[in-house]
Design a protein around this motif. Structure first.
Motif, PDB file in Angstrom:
ATOM      1  N   LEU A  94       0.247  55.106  39.909  1.00 44.30           N
ATOM      2  CA  LEU A  94       1.191  54.512  38.957  1.00 44.30           C
ATOM      3  C   LEU A  94       0.386  54.428  37.676  1.00 44.30           C
ATOM      4  CD1 LEU A  94       3.029  51.321  40.252  1.00 44.30           C
ATOM      5  CD2 LEU A  94       4.027  53.394  39.282  1.00 44.30           C
ATOM      6  N   PHE A  95       0.736  55.281  36.700  1.00 44.00           N
ATOM      7  CA  PHE A  95      -0.177  55.504  35.583  1.00 44.00           C
ATOM      8  C   PHE A  95      -0.455  54.276  34.718  1.00 44.00           C
ATOM      9  CE2 PHE A  95       1.686  59.966  35.881  1.00 44.00           C
ATOM     10  CZ  PHE A  95       0.659  60.402  36.703  1.00 44.00           C
ATOM     11  N   ASN A  96       0.564  53.413  34.575  1.00 40.35           N
ATOM     12  CA  ASN A  96       0.385  52.274  33.661  1.00 40.35           C
ATOM     13  C   ASN A  96       1.183  51.076  34.152  1.00 40.35           C
ATOM     14  OD1 ASN A  96       3.071  52.742  32.983  1.00 40.35           O
ATOM     15  ND2 ASN A  96       2.562  53.886  31.139  1.00 40.35           N
ATOM     16  N   GLN A  97       1.266  50.048  33.312  1.00 41.52           N
ATOM     17  CA  GLN A  97       1.984  48.824  33.700  1.00 41.52           C
ATOM     18  C   GLN A  97       3.429  48.847  33.204  1.00 41.52           C
ATOM     19  OE1 GLN A  97      -0.190  48.110  35.836  1.00 41.52           O
ATOM     20  NE2 GLN A  97      -0.638  45.954  35.413  1.00 41.52           N
ATOM     21  N   TYR A 136       7.012  59.358  34.235  1.00 42.46           N
ATOM     22  CA  TYR A 136       5.900  60.294  34.462  1.00 42.46           C
ATOM     23  C   TYR A 136       5.395  60.730  33.097  1.00 42.46           C
ATOM     24  CZ  TYR A 136       2.881  63.232  37.171  1.00 42.46           C
ATOM     25  OH  TYR A 136       1.750  63.766  37.757  1.00 42.46           O
ATOM     26  N   ILE A 137       4.487  59.929  32.517  1.00 41.30           N
ATOM     27  CA  ILE A 137       4.170  60.083  31.087  1.00 41.30           C
ATOM     28  C   ILE A 137       3.213  61.222  30.786  1.00 41.30           C
ATOM     29  CG2 ILE A 137       4.639  57.694  30.424  1.00 41.30           C
ATOM     30  CD1 ILE A 137       1.568  57.224  30.707  1.00 41.30           C
ATOM     31  N   TYR A 138       2.534  61.769  31.787  1.00 40.14           N
ATOM     32  CA  TYR A 138       1.546  62.806  31.496  1.00 40.14           C
ATOM     33  C   TYR A 138       2.087  64.197  31.758  1.00 40.14           C
ATOM     34  CZ  TYR A 138      -1.796  58.981  31.347  1.00 40.14           C
ATOM     35  OH  TYR A 138      -2.461  57.827  31.028  1.00 40.14           O
ATOM     36  N   TYR A 172      -4.367  54.694  35.982  1.00 39.31           N
ATOM     37  CA  TYR A 172      -4.130  56.074  36.444  1.00 39.31           C
ATOM     38  C   TYR A 172      -5.259  56.575  37.334  1.00 39.31           C
ATOM     39  CZ  TYR A 172      -7.040  56.754  32.287  1.00 39.31           C
ATOM     40  OH  TYR A 172      -8.041  56.656  31.355  1.00 39.31           O
ATOM     41  N   ASN A 173      -6.327  55.804  37.445  1.00 45.36           N
ATOM     42  CA  ASN A 173      -7.420  56.233  38.322  1.00 45.36           C
ATOM     43  C   ASN A 173      -7.416  55.561  39.687  1.00 45.36           C
ATOM     44  OD1 ASN A 173      -8.574  58.308  36.891  1.00 45.36           O
ATOM     45  ND2 ASN A 173      -9.812  56.949  35.618  1.00 45.36           N
TER      46      ASN A 173
END
Ligand SMILES: [Zn+2]
Length: 511
Positions: free
Chosen positions: A347-350, A368-370, A416-417
């Protein structure tokens, strides 16, 4: 004479000041603002160079690829800013060589690519450098890109190319350019392997980023523009001015040289990164871009399909502690696209709101921002355990409670890591020391064999070891898929009307 040299890098086809999460945004980014910034620079002479990653990487770029089917229009918009040269970024290759050639053809400025060679070892695009007359002076510009492209790119797209080290190419071309120019600018679509200020290594020296070596080995460079890492760097190393201006046109790197004409020397110089707050759009260019932008906004609001399972994310940290339907869904898309049953995603972010009900393309790009494509790796059971142990370090115990390790949000958010896996069952026991927390790891009901090979699908960033996942890496990739994840998610929803996600509970975090 006052000469100003400007660089943009990694614009990724962000034109209007929007990130496409809403309509009618006015963010400090995008080509329209870069354009008016450039117009307002006062200088006797100015040179503008775009440092690559221009035709791919935004919803608009995906729309151009899918619906317009040629990048000419994007190249033509950049022509309006009168760049003197352009550089190839790694993402310029993503949509194939024919697509790239159309972008090159439509450009009024040459693409400089001294280390992108054909199979005979000659510069593929014919123009490794340019010597530009500026007043009574000659400015040499050499273009380079990251040699690491074969580690990410679909082999079909680069079969006619050979990539060599930027250092090696420069060793050949720099003396040639120096012989015919008063000043030398190197525009490199690559980044810094070590911080130019602290000299601290930033990553393993794989050759992907050679900017620091360029600074160390070539004192004759007057200006080094970098990019690729989407980082912010600016400063002076020896006599060389260097910069890296982020991405999406948020920043513009500006070098100002005061040149004493009789002695042909630089008497004063500055380098800055300008953030494009308080810059308005270039209305002239806006009028030209508008028809495309309107089509993109309409496309973003088109219904794609419906999800039956409520995948709303109300508490992202809770979602990371147990499986969440949105995460299960993204892993399901990755498995569906590649036929690989072990999958991992973050989950890439908050901020991702998840999915509920009717889904549009905009919903997809907000979550899916990337820009990611997928790769399948063959890894050992041991690699899998190491990857999970690294993810288990995302959690820590504080006052007898499981909390998030501050390393993942200080100094910068790195949610994201932390990956969540599907296709395997596992538990993280946070009461145990880091490196010994993975328990009950099973694949299809059987304990993982540390020596056996397993296939796993990851996004390209993680597949090549991004986020310091050293157990992954390009040498372990066995298949790559060129389609962007946002497009794959849309395809999946189109092909599965009323998407349902089964409730799975394949991992838990305990103490
Ligand atoms: Zn980029």
């Amino acid at each position: 004479m006052k000469l100003t040299i400007v660089s943009t890098s990694d614009i990724h086809a962000y034109l209007y000041p929007t990130d496409f999460t809403q309509k009618e945004m006015n963010l400090p980014l995008g080509l329209l603002k870069v354009s008016s910034f450039l117009k307002n620079i006062s200088a006797d002479e100015k040179l503008y160079i775009d440092n690559g990653d221009f035709i791919q990487g935004s919803p608009l770029a995906s729309f151009v690829k899918d619906k317009v089917k040629t990048p000419r229009i994007l190249s033509e918009f950049l022509n309006e800013l009168h760049p003197v040269a352009r550089v190839l970024g790694n993402h310029e290759f993503n949509y194939g060589v024919d697509y790239l050639k159309e972008a090159v053809e439509a450009s009024t400025a040459p693409y400089l690519a001294a280390n992108v060679l054909n199979t005979d070892g000659e510069p593929y695009f014919g123009t490794p450098y340019l010597v530009k007359d500026v007043g009574q002076f000659k400015v040499g510009i050499i273009g380079l890109t990251t040699q690491y492209i074969p580690h990410w790119e679909n082999p079909e797209n680069i079969k006619d190319f050979r990539f060599i080290s930027a250092v090696e190419a420069l060793r050949h071309w720099l003396p040639i350019v120096q012989a015919s120019a008063d000043f030398v600018v190197v525009s490199y679509h690559g980044g810094f392997e070590a911080d130019p200020k602290t000299e601290k290594m930033l990553e393993k020296p794989t050759g992907e980023n050679e900017g620091y070596q360029l600074l160390e080995q070539f004192e004759a460079i007057d200006v080094l523009f970098t990019g690729h890492q989407h980082g912010l760097y600016v400063g002076q190393h020896g006599k060389t001015f260097y910069s890296q201006p982020g991405h999406k046109g948020e920043y513009v790197a500006v070098v100002t040289l005061q040149i004493d004409e009789p002695t042909r020397t630089i008497t004063d110089a500055t380098i800055d990164l300008h953030h494009l707050t308080d810059v308005t759009e270039d209305l002239n260019l806006k009028a030209k871009v508008r028809p495309l932008e309107e089509q993109v906004e309409k496309w973003l609001d088109q219904p794609i399909g419906t999800v039956k399972t409520d995948m709303s994310i109300t508490d992202p940290n809770k979602a990371r502690l147990e499986t969440h339907p949105y995460v299960t869904f993204i892993n399901a898309v990755q498995s569906w696209a590649t036929g690989c049953d072990i999958s991992a995603t973050a989950l890439f972010n908050q901020k991702a709101p998840g999915f509920k009900g009717d889904i549009t393309m905009r919903d997809i790009v907000i979550n899916y921002i990337y820009t990611n494509t997928l790769a399948v790796l063959s890894v050992s059971g041991k690699d899998l355990v190491e990857a999970l142990e690294q993810c288990a370090a995302f959690f820590t115990l504080s006052d007898g409670q499981i909390t998030i390790n501050p390393n993942y949000y200080i100094p910068k958010p790195q949610y994201y890591n932390y990956d969540m896996f599907s296709g395997i069952d596992y538990t993280f026991d946070i009461s145990k020391p880091e490196g010994q927390r993975v328990v009950g790891l099973r694949y299809k009901g059987t304990p993982i064999d540390l020596k056996a090979p397993y296939e796993i699908v990851l996004n390209q960033y993680r597949a090549v070891g991004g986020g310091n996942f050293a157990m992954f890496g390009p040498e372990k990739i066995i298949r790559e898929y060129g389609t962007d994840m946002t497009e794959l998610i849309a395809q999946y929803i189109k092909e599965h009307p009323e998407v349902e996600v089964p409730a799975v509970h394949n991992f838990k975090v305990v103490y």
